[in-house]
Design an enzyme around this catalytic site. Structure first.
Site, PDB file in Angstrom:
ATOM      1  N   ASN A   9       0.877  -1.182   0.000  1.00 47.03           N
ATOM      2  CA  ASN A   9       0.000   0.000   0.000  1.00 47.03           C
ATOM      3  C   ASN A   9       0.907   1.224   0.000  1.00 47.03           C
ATOM      4  O   ASN A   9       1.495   1.563   1.024  1.00 47.03           O
ATOM      5  CB  ASN A   9      -0.887  -0.056   1.257  1.00 47.03           C
ATOM      6  CG  ASN A   9      -1.728   1.201   1.439  1.00 47.03           C
ATOM      7  OD1 ASN A   9      -1.831   2.029   0.519  1.00 47.03           O
ATOM      8  ND2 ASN A   9      -2.331   1.345   2.611  1.00 47.03           N
ATOM      9  N   LYS A  11       0.125   4.268  -0.278  1.00 49.76           N
ATOM     10  CA  LYS A  11      -0.495   5.444   0.347  1.00 49.76           C
ATOM     11  C   LYS A  11      -0.265   6.692  -0.522  1.00 49.76           C
ATOM     12  O   LYS A  11      -0.240   6.579  -1.741  1.00 49.76           O
ATOM     13  CB  LYS A  11       0.016   5.619   1.786  1.00 49.76           C
ATOM     14  CG  LYS A  11      -0.150   4.329   2.596  1.00 49.76           C
ATOM     15  CD  LYS A  11       0.086   4.503   4.064  1.00 49.76           C
ATOM     16  CE  LYS A  11      -0.121   3.165   4.772  1.00 49.76           C
ATOM     17  NZ  LYS A  11       0.032   3.236   6.205  1.00 49.76           N
ATOM     18  N   HIS A  96      -9.438   1.246   5.302  1.00 51.04           N
ATOM     19  CA  HIS A  96      -8.131   1.411   5.949  1.00 51.04           C
ATOM     20  C   HIS A  96      -8.285   2.358   7.142  1.00 51.04           C
ATOM     21  O   HIS A  96      -9.055   3.315   7.085  1.00 51.04           O
ATOM     22  CB  HIS A  96      -7.107   1.965   4.948  1.00 51.04           C
ATOM     23  CG  HIS A  96      -5.717   1.917   5.479  1.00 51.04           C
ATOM     24  ND1 HIS A  96      -5.237   2.874   6.353  1.00 51.04           N
ATOM     25  CD2 HIS A  96      -4.713   1.022   5.315  1.00 51.04           C
ATOM     26  CE1 HIS A  96      -3.995   2.559   6.694  1.00 51.04           C
ATOM     27  NE2 HIS A  96      -3.656   1.437   6.073  1.00 51.04           N
ATOM     28  N   GLU A  98      -6.602   4.734   8.147  1.00 49.66           N
ATOM     29  CA  GLU A  98      -6.393   6.160   7.831  1.00 49.66           C
ATOM     30  C   GLU A  98      -7.648   6.754   7.200  1.00 49.66           C
ATOM     31  O   GLU A  98      -7.948   7.935   7.391  1.00 49.66           O
ATOM     32  CB  GLU A  98      -5.156   6.313   6.922  1.00 49.66           C
ATOM     33  CG  GLU A  98      -3.874   6.082   7.712  1.00 49.66           C
ATOM     34  CD  GLU A  98      -2.723   5.489   6.924  1.00 49.66           C
ATOM     35  OE1 GLU A  98      -2.765   5.504   5.682  1.00 49.66           O
ATOM     36  OE2 GLU A  98      -1.776   5.000   7.568  1.00 49.66           O
ATOM     37  N   GLU A 166      -5.117  -4.809  10.969  1.00 45.59           N
ATOM     38  CA  GLU A 166      -4.064  -3.802  11.124  1.00 45.59           C
ATOM     39  C   GLU A 166      -4.292  -3.017  12.410  1.00 45.59           C
ATOM     40  O   GLU A 166      -5.069  -2.057  12.425  1.00 45.59           O
ATOM     41  CB  GLU A 166      -4.094  -2.832   9.936  1.00 45.59           C
ATOM     42  CG  GLU A 166      -3.895  -3.498   8.599  1.00 45.59           C
ATOM     43  CD  GLU A 166      -3.361  -2.496   7.572  1.00 45.59           C
ATOM     44  OE1 GLU A 166      -2.245  -2.707   7.103  1.00 45.59           O
ATOM     45  OE2 GLU A 166      -4.043  -1.510   7.286  1.00 45.59           O
ATOM     46  N   GLY A 172       2.855   2.269  10.745  1.00 48.59           N
ATOM     47  CA  GLY A 172       3.832   3.334  10.517  1.00 48.59           C
ATOM     48  C   GLY A 172       4.574   3.760  11.772  1.00 48.59           C
ATOM     49  O   GLY A 172       5.267   4.770  11.774  1.00 48.59           O
ATOM     50  N   SER A 212       3.743  -2.166  10.319  1.00 49.66           N
ATOM     51  CA  SER A 212       5.196  -2.257  10.474  1.00 49.66           C
ATOM     52  C   SER A 212       5.760  -3.633  10.125  1.00 49.66           C
ATOM     53  O   SER A 212       6.702  -4.096  10.778  1.00 49.66           O
ATOM     54  CB  SER A 212       5.609  -1.825  11.890  1.00 49.66           C
ATOM     55  OG  SER A 212       5.225  -0.474  12.103  1.00 49.66           O
TER      56      SER A 212
HETATM   57  P1  PGA Z   1       3.024   0.247   7.666  1.00 51.33           P
HETATM   58  O1  PGA Z   1       1.532   0.438   7.089  1.00 51.33           O
HETATM   59  O2  PGA Z   1       3.555  -1.047   7.068  1.00 51.33           O
HETATM   60  O3  PGA Z   1       3.790   1.448   7.183  1.00 51.33           O
HETATM   61  O4  PGA Z   1       2.920   0.162   9.136  1.00 51.33           O
HETATM   62  C1  PGA Z   1       0.672  -0.650   6.938  1.00 51.33           C
HETATM   63  C2  PGA Z   1      -0.648  -0.169   6.354  1.00 51.33           C
HETATM   64  O5  PGA Z   1      -1.152   0.882   6.783  1.00 51.33           O
HETATM   65  O6  PGA Z   1      -1.232  -0.829   5.471  1.00 51.33           O
END
Ligand code: PGA
Length: 250
Positions: A9, A11, A96, A98, A166, A172, A212
């Site tokens: 992803n 983003k 997601h 976010e 997640e 992140g 992560s």
């Molecule tokens: P990350 O994000 O691997 O940077 O923690 C995962 C995601 O939001 O899909």
């Protein structure tokens, strides 16, 4: 035996030119790839067409990061499933954290989107996960099963749906859930699916872990019995790292 699935992803990162370059580098890094693990890439909307062309023939799926639940019309800033399908997307990420956190998505709007994506003939990656406060309150199970049941309300067939667990506190932040912590929630999600659709469907549905994931921890996470791959943010922006994570799923 569930085939693992690893999706990058990207983003809100990379221009069209940078995205094409990265997609080409991922193909090269994967080399002969691995048939044991399905791979996908979710670039930004403007880069979908170019990345789709770059991925053509590679076996890597083109994935969208979101979509709207209407066909067309006066919805400034939104993109429909028909548009995504026309550029070659086969999966759409829905819900997601976010999107939920910054753009007001709820289980209800997630549910509308899921229905629209499945009706369009594309597949869904449904994201669920608890915040740090919810984990500390001890309500992880309640939150995650509410997101699963709310997102799937009235969805009769989930053959074309993948769930991504997640934990918001691990996205992140560099804090990965331990493989045991992740496995516990993955089992709970599978049990929730079992309650809704029965044993056969719950044993077939793939549940990715996200938060992560790195080349160094992917193998341990993917070895857990209910973890069927990963949804990768930061580490998917580096071709070698992403390819190593896909290979951990082979
Ligand atoms: P990350 O994000 O691997 O940077 O923690 C995962 C995601 O939001 O899909």
């Amino acid at each position: 035996m569930r085939r693992k699935i690893v999706v990058g992803n990207w983003k809100m990162n990379k221009t069209v030119a940078e995205s094409t370059e990265l997609a080409t580098a991922v193909i090269a890094a994967l080399g002969d790839g691995c048939s044991g693990c399905e791979a996908g890439i979710a670039p930004t909307y403007p880069a979908l067409d170019a990345v789709g062309r770059a991925l053509d023939g590679s076996g890597i799926a083109l994935v969208a990061q979101n979509c709207h639940y209407e066909d067309d019309g006066a919805y400034t800033g939104e993109v429909s499933t028909g548009m995504l399908k026309a550029v070659g997307c086969t999966y759409v990420i829905i819900g997601h954290s976010e999107r939920r956190q910054y753009f007001g998505e709820t289980d209800e709007t997630v549910n509308l989107r899921i229905k629209k994506v499945l009706a369009s003939g594309m597949k869904v990656i449904l994201c669920v996960g608890e915040t740090l406060a919810e984990r500390e309150e001890g309500v992880t199970g309640t939150v995650v099963s509410r997101q699963v049941t709310g997102g799937l309300k009235g969805v009769a067939d989930i053959t074309d749906l993948v769930i991504a667990y997640e934990p918001v506190w691990a996205i992140g932040t560099g804090k990965t859930a331990s493989s045991d912590q992740a496995q516990e929630v993955h089992r709970l999600i599978r049990d929730t699916v079992k309650g809704m659709y029965g044993t056969e469907v719950s044993e077939a549905v793939r549940i990715q872990y996200g938060g992560s994931v790195k080349a160094s921890n992917a193998e341990e996470l993917f070895a857990m019995p209910d973890i069927d791959g990963g949804l990768i943010g930061g580490a998917s922006l580096n071709a070698a790292d992403f390819a190593a994570i896909v290979k951990a799923g082979c």
